[in-house]
Design a protein around this motif. Structure first.
Motif, mmCIF file in Angstrom:
data_model
loop_
_atom_site.group_PDB
_atom_site.id
_atom_site.type_symbol
_atom_site.label_atom_id
_atom_site.label_comp_id
_atom_site.label_asym_id
_atom_site.label_seq_id
_atom_site.Cartn_x
_atom_site.Cartn_y
_atom_site.Cartn_z
ATOM 1 N N GLU A 171 63.052 26.941 34.164
ATOM 2 C CA GLU A 171 62.715 28.166 34.899
ATOM 3 C C GLU A 171 61.520 27.902 35.822
ATOM 4 O O GLU A 171 60.444 27.533 35.345
ATOM 5 C CB GLU A 171 62.378 29.280 33.907
ATOM 6 C CG GLU A 171 61.827 30.544 34.526
ATOM 7 C CD GLU A 171 62.713 31.113 35.616
ATOM 8 O OE1 GLU A 171 62.218 31.253 36.753
ATOM 9 O OE2 GLU A 171 63.891 31.408 35.332
ATOM 10 N N PRO A 172 61.680 28.105 37.134
ATOM 11 C CA PRO A 172 60.563 27.878 38.062
ATOM 12 C C PRO A 172 59.384 28.829 37.862
ATOM 13 O O PRO A 172 58.246 28.478 38.183
ATOM 14 C CB PRO A 172 61.202 28.087 39.442
ATOM 15 C CG PRO A 172 62.665 27.886 39.221
ATOM 16 C CD PRO A 172 62.938 28.389 37.838
ATOM 17 N N GLN A 173 59.640 30.026 37.330
ATOM 18 C CA GLN A 173 58.556 30.973 37.119
ATOM 19 C C GLN A 173 57.739 30.595 35.881
ATOM 20 O O GLN A 173 58.160 29.771 35.072
ATOM 21 C CB GLN A 173 59.122 32.381 36.969
ATOM 22 C CG GLN A 173 59.827 32.890 38.213
ATOM 23 C CD GLN A 173 60.242 34.333 38.084
ATOM 24 O OE1 GLN A 173 59.429 35.238 38.223
ATOM 25 N NE2 GLN A 173 61.521 34.545 37.790
ATOM 26 N N PRO A 174 56.573 31.237 35.689
ATOM 27 C CA PRO A 174 55.709 30.868 34.559
ATOM 28 C C PRO A 174 56.320 31.144 33.189
ATOM 29 O O PRO A 174 55.955 30.486 32.205
ATOM 30 C CB PRO A 174 54.452 31.730 34.776
ATOM 31 C CG PRO A 174 54.452 32.056 36.237
ATOM 32 C CD PRO A 174 55.897 32.188 36.606
ATOM 33 N N THR A 175 57.216 32.150 33.106
ATOM 34 C CA THR A 175 57.862 32.485 31.838
ATOM 35 C C THR A 175 59.288 32.964 32.108
ATOM 36 O O THR A 175 59.622 33.320 33.242
ATOM 37 C CB THR A 175 57.130 33.628 31.097
ATOM 38 O OG1 THR A 175 57.351 34.864 31.804
ATOM 39 C CG2 THR A 175 55.642 33.361 30.953
ATOM 40 N N ARG A 201 61.281 24.757 29.705
ATOM 41 C CA ARG A 201 60.368 24.159 30.677
ATOM 42 C C ARG A 201 60.164 25.139 31.828
ATOM 43 O O ARG A 201 61.006 25.258 32.718
ATOM 44 C CB ARG A 201 60.917 22.835 31.188
ATOM 45 C CG ARG A 201 61.278 21.860 30.062
ATOM 46 C CD ARG A 201 61.612 20.485 30.581
ATOM 47 N NE ARG A 201 62.148 19.633 29.539
ATOM 48 C CZ ARG A 201 62.395 18.330 29.690
ATOM 49 N NH1 ARG A 201 62.143 17.746 30.866
ATOM 50 N NH2 ARG A 201 62.895 17.626 28.695
ATOM 51 N N CYS A 202 59.043 25.838 31.789
ATOM 52 C CA CYS A 202 58.717 26.812 32.835
ATOM 53 C C CYS A 202 57.868 26.146 33.917
ATOM 54 O O CYS A 202 57.224 25.127 33.684
ATOM 55 C CB CYS A 202 57.985 28.005 32.230
ATOM 56 S SG CYS A 202 59.008 28.968 31.090
ATOM 57 N N GLY A 203 57.871 26.756 35.098
ATOM 58 C CA GLY A 203 57.176 26.156 36.219
ATOM 59 C C GLY A 203 57.879 24.906 36.736
ATOM 60 O O GLY A 203 57.292 24.091 37.439
#
Length: 400
Positions: A171-175, A201-203
């Motif tokens: 996920e590209p976002q923080p959460t 795996r975020c970010g």
């Protein structure tokens, strides 16, 4: 009316519209057009019970229902255009359908990431065919990569783990769910997935796929330079409204940057007389004064009731509408009432390490409640949300 009511789209929104029209007393010709070959079916189980092999049938109504209600259901029929002056829908097979009133209920289509190789073993999930293909491959899979930790991505990650598959969730976002429910609640959802063994795996985003010699996916290279193995991949990065067939019409559409969809008033009237819109494709006018799409199961039914009454000139329901949606992940039902937003003030009022309850507020008033594994507490908040209850009073009531 001088002609039939034609509903284009035989998903939940289209079916509910047909049902509500009959319930409201319409006895004229009613045509429901669907491009798939299956009877209208329920989509939420596809990412859960169906893909796990726990159920085979998610049909909403049997064939006899359409005969009984005199609904002319036309499957394998795709609309490719509309002439709103002649009041005529053009079909992919070269035929046409004349209408007196037209209801657009064409729903959504999954987004795909551009620039990636076309490999076997890479999936999206929207319809029954997608879910069937994914279910078939899940049986022999040991590892899976899920790209996107929205509701579909999280539900599939949970289903894959329940099936014994090792999962990497990117996920590209923080959460997870950060843009929908905010990072605070997203962190609690992340905690749950990690506790279930998901490699979250975020970010981090997807760079490209890795293929074997038979053009089948074997893994992926991520944006942080890491490499992961995967027997199958699911892309869950959202959907876009199915409006291409309206491109040459004068029906007003929302800009893609605003979410797209067909613009409508508070009961589904579009910019063109005799044309209505319902469900995921519909950008209805809301209490905030903004037109927006709401992609939730219960919303389609609520809109169908309002639309049917308005179309037939009947009195619409007067009860306060409090939006509701849910997501089943592992043994936990995540529920949301009201209009929770990542931009709200968020107060976590209960958290036992897995189950939680949170209040959402704007300008000091309750706008929504989100809970995981707390069905009773969430549903009890409906009246408080409808009444715009002061958040200070609610927080005070949670103190020992």
């Amino acid at each position: 009316m001088n002609g039939p009511i034609v509903i284009v789209g035989a998903g939940l929104g289209g079916l509910r519209s047909a049902e509500e029209l009959r319930r409201a007393g319409y006895e004229g010709e009613l045509i429901l057009v669907g491009e798939e070959s299956r009877l209208p079916y329920d989509r939420p189980p596809l990412s859960k019970q169906f893909v796990r092999g726990e159920t085979d049938d998610t049909t909403l109504r049997p064939a006899e229902f359409f005969e009984e209600k005199q609904i002319d259901l036309r499957l394998n029929t795709e609309a490719v255009g509309v002439d709103t002056t002649a009041r005529r829908v053009r079909l992919a097979d070269g035929g046409t359908l004349d209408y007196d009133q037209l209801i657009i209920a064409t729903g959504l289509r999954p987004r795909r990431l551009p620039g990636l190789p076309d490999l076997r073993g890479v999936h999206v999930l929207r319809g029954h065919a997608d879910a069937t293909a994914l279910r078939a491959e899940l049986t022999g899979a040991g590892t899976a990569l899920v790209v996107g930790a929205g509701f579909i991505g999280c539900e599939l990650a949970a289903s894959f783990r329940a099936s014994g598959v090792e999962v990497v969730l990117v996920e590209p976002q923080p959460t997870p769910l950060a843009s929908v429910l905010g990072e605070q609640i997203g962190a609690l959802v992340a905690r749950m997935h990690r506790a279930e063994g998901v490699d979250l795996r975020c970010g981090t985003g997807l760079d490209t796929f890795l293929a074997d010699d038979a053009d089948r996916v074997r893994g992926a290279l991520l944006s942080d330079g890491s490499e992961v193995s995967a027997d199958l991949v699911v892309i869950g990065v959202g959907s876009r409204p199915v409006t291409e067939w309206l491109a040459d019409s004068d029906i007003a559409l929302a800009e893609p940057a605003a979410g797209g969809g067909v613009l409508a008033d508070e009961v589904g009237r579009t910019s063109v007389a005799g044309v209505w819109v319902v469900g995921d494709v519909a950008a209805w006018l809301h209490e905030t004064g903004l037109r927006k799409r709401v992609e939730h199961w219960t919303n389609a039914g609520e809109q169908a009731k309002l639309l049917a009454c308005a179309l037939l000139g009947a009195e619409p329901p007067t009860a306060a509408r409090v939006p509701y949606f849910w997501s089943d992940q592992y043994d936990v039902k995540i529920q949301a009432l009201g209009t929770p937003s990542a931009n709200d003030d968020i107060y976590i009022v209960a958290d036992d390490g897995r189950k939680f309850l949170a209040y959402y507020a704007q300008n000091g008033n309750l706008t929504g409640v989100v809970g995981a594994g707390m069905t009773g507490q969430v549903m009890k908040a409906r009246a408080k949300i409808a009444a715009n209850a002061p958040i200070a009073d609610l927080l005070a009531a949670t103190q020992p």
